[in-house]
Design an enzyme around this catalytic site. Structure first.
Site, PDB file in Angstrom:
ATOM      1  N   ASP A  82      66.093  35.787  55.883  1.00  0.00           N
ATOM      2  CA  ASP A  82      65.687  36.709  56.948  1.00  0.00           C
ATOM      3  C   ASP A  82      64.985  35.902  58.059  1.00  0.00           C
ATOM      4  O   ASP A  82      64.074  35.117  57.778  1.00  0.00           O
ATOM      5  CB  ASP A  82      64.705  37.722  56.328  1.00  0.00           C
ATOM      6  N   HIS A 213      67.033  45.808  62.363  1.00  0.00           N
ATOM      7  CA  HIS A 213      65.748  45.317  61.834  1.00  0.00           C
ATOM      8  C   HIS A 213      64.664  46.356  62.104  1.00  0.00           C
ATOM      9  O   HIS A 213      64.871  47.306  62.852  1.00  0.00           O
ATOM     10  CB  HIS A 213      65.368  44.000  62.526  1.00  0.00           C
ATOM     11  N   GLY A 214      63.503  46.135  61.500  1.00  0.00           N
ATOM     12  CA  GLY A 214      62.355  46.988  61.807  1.00  0.00           C
ATOM     13  C   GLY A 214      62.615  48.440  61.472  1.00  0.00           C
ATOM     14  O   GLY A 214      62.199  49.341  62.199  1.00  0.00           O
ATOM     15  N   ASN A 256      67.249  46.862  57.529  1.00  0.00           N
ATOM     16  CA  ASN A 256      66.192  46.012  56.958  1.00  0.00           C
ATOM     17  C   ASN A 256      64.907  46.792  56.697  1.00  0.00           C
ATOM     18  O   ASN A 256      64.361  47.407  57.617  1.00  0.00           O
ATOM     19  CB  ASN A 256      65.850  44.900  57.949  1.00  0.00           C
TER      20      ASN A 256
HETATM   21  P1  13P Z   1      60.046  46.591  58.763  1.00  0.00           P
HETATM   22  O1  13P Z   1      58.808  45.875  59.158  1.00  0.00           O
HETATM   23  O2  13P Z   1      60.273  47.815  59.601  1.00  0.00           O
HETATM   24  O3  13P Z   1      60.129  46.878  57.310  1.00  0.00           O
HETATM   25  O4  13P Z   1      61.290  45.613  59.112  1.00  0.00           O
HETATM   26  C1  13P Z   1      61.674  44.616  58.213  1.00  0.00           C
HETATM   27  C2  13P Z   1      62.637  43.657  58.811  1.00  0.00           C
HETATM   28  O5  13P Z   1      63.235  43.870  59.848  1.00  0.00           O
HETATM   29  C3  13P Z   1      62.858  42.420  58.079  1.00  0.00           C
HETATM   30  O6  13P Z   1      63.688  41.534  58.785  1.00  0.00           O
HETATM   31  O1  G3H Z   2      60.798  40.834  59.673  1.00  0.00           O
HETATM   32  C1  G3H Z   2      59.931  40.370  58.972  1.00  0.00           C
HETATM   33  C2  G3H Z   2      59.807  40.709  57.534  1.00  0.00           C
HETATM   34  O2  G3H Z   2      59.064  41.886  57.363  1.00  0.00           O
HETATM   35  C3  G3H Z   2      59.253  39.553  56.781  1.00  0.00           C
HETATM   36  O3  G3H Z   2      57.885  39.433  56.964  1.00  0.00           O
HETATM   37  O4  G3H Z   2      57.676  37.046  57.604  1.00  0.00           O
HETATM   38  O5  G3H Z   2      55.702  38.331  56.740  1.00  0.00           O
HETATM   39  O6  G3H Z   2      57.568  37.697  55.194  1.00  0.00           O
HETATM   40  P1  G3H Z   2      57.146  38.025  56.604  1.00  0.00           P
HETATM   41 ZN    ZN Z   3      63.481  41.673  60.921  1.00  0.00          ZN
END
Ligand code: 13P
Ligand code: G3H
Ligand code: ZN
Length: 311
Positions: A82, A213-214, A256
């Site tokens: 990721d 994402h997000g 995600n």
């Molecule tokens: P959230 O913070 O909304 O769970 O998104 C996770 C994400 O995009 C990881 O790449």
């Molecule tokens: O997009 C980010 C994910 O939530 C991962 O978070 O980089 O703190 O592991 P992290």
């Molecule tokens: Zn992300």
């Protein structure tokens, strides 16, 4: 079944108008909670590891945990990097057994994003690994990168054809109004994703898998549980699940989710300690936390993503 790439998964998801859940993993309980839920409802899965997760838990431990889940569940599982932020990090994950990587050069100028993505694609494809790229920037926090709402920008649909044809990436993350973390929208406002941008992108890239994402929805019962048990989270607002459902029925094939898992785990552990202040056996508080992750993931698969029985 060995670890798989997302190629077949995305084709079926695109044609079937559903999405695959991509859940972030950092330790054994998280891997178990997610994979046991997916196995119960026969759902394909993407387990994703961030640079921070890899630094926290170690590449080998995470690979072995995910391999154990493959043996235990016999599910098709993708192991994905990721937000890879460099060619070297992507290469290290490709060499180390991941089946999918994301190169996130979305904060760089368009031309540099293409060049960096293309470099990763060439190496990944030589090794049978697929690549997710990103165009447009999301607000929020991921690893050390903190993008403010003002700096974030929606994807420009008129750039996507050139980007995909020049990079030959396998999937594309776009910015349509989501952001990372638990504080996505102002409390009291009605979040609205830019489905017009998604539609325009999909029209320009027929059949091509789009990534969101997000996408945590920040369940208010967990925020409440955290605050009732010693926490102090100010108004946290996520993406409404009906909008995720709609995105999954369109070109979005990968959704995600990380923050919701963190909230479920933290809320459960905080409540456990309120109720059992004298306990100190980690198994006693990690067990309900793992169960909360399980319940959350099952709900996402069945009620939001639509990938139940698609394994
Ligand atoms: P959230 O913070 O909304 O769970 O998104 C996770 C994400 O995009 C990881 O790449
Ligand atoms: O997009 C980010 C994910 O939530 C991962 O978070 O980089 O703190 O592991 P992290
Ligand atoms: Zn992300």
């Amino acid at each position: 079944m060995p670890l798989v790439t997302s190629t077949e998964m995305f084709k079926k998801a695109y044609d079937g108008h559903y999405a695959i859940g991509a859940f972030n993993v950092n330790n054994m309980e998280i891997v178990q909670g997610i994979t046991e839920a997916a196995a119960e409802v026969h759902a394909p899965l993407i387990l994703q590891v961030s640079k921070g997760a890899r630094a926290y838990a170690n590449h080998t431990y995470l690979i072995k945990l995910v391999e154990a889940a493959v043996i235990e569940t016999d599910l098709p599982i993708v192991l994905h990097l990721d937000h890879g932020d460099s060619f070297e990090l992507c290469k290290s994950c490709i060499d180390g057994g991941f089946t999918s990587v994301m190169i996130d050069a979305s904060s760089k100028p368009f031309k540099e994003n293409i060049e960096e993505t293309r470099r990763v694609v060439e190496y990944a494809h030589e090794h049978g690994v697929v690549v997710e790229a990103e165009l447009g920037t999301l607000a929020g926090i991921e690893d050390e990168v903190n993008v403010s709402a003002e700096e974030s920008s929606y994807t420009h649909p008129e750039q996507v054809e050139e980007f995909v044809s020049r990079t030959e990436c396998d999937s594309l993350a776009i910015a349509i109004g989501t952001s990372h973390g638990a504080y996505k929208f102002k409390p009291g406002t009605k979040p609205q994703l830019r489905f017009d941008v998604l539609e325009d992108v999909a029209r320009r890239l027929p059949g091509f898998p789009i990534v969101l994402h997000g996408a945590s929805s920040v369940p208010q019962e967990y925020v409440k549980m955290i605050n009732e048990n010693g926490g102090d989270m100010p108004g946290a607002v996520g993406v409404p699940e009906d909008q995720l459902r709609k995105a999954a029925s369109m070109a979005v094939c990968k959704i995600n989710i990380d923050s919701d898992l963190r909230l479920a785990m933290t809320a459960t552990i905080r409540q456990y300690f309120t109720q059992h202040p004298a306990d100190f056996d980690p198994r006693q508080y990690l067990k309900p936390a793992r169960q909360a992750i399980h319940d959350l993931v099952r709900h996402k698969i069945v009620d939001v993503l639509g990938c139940e029985n698609k394994a």
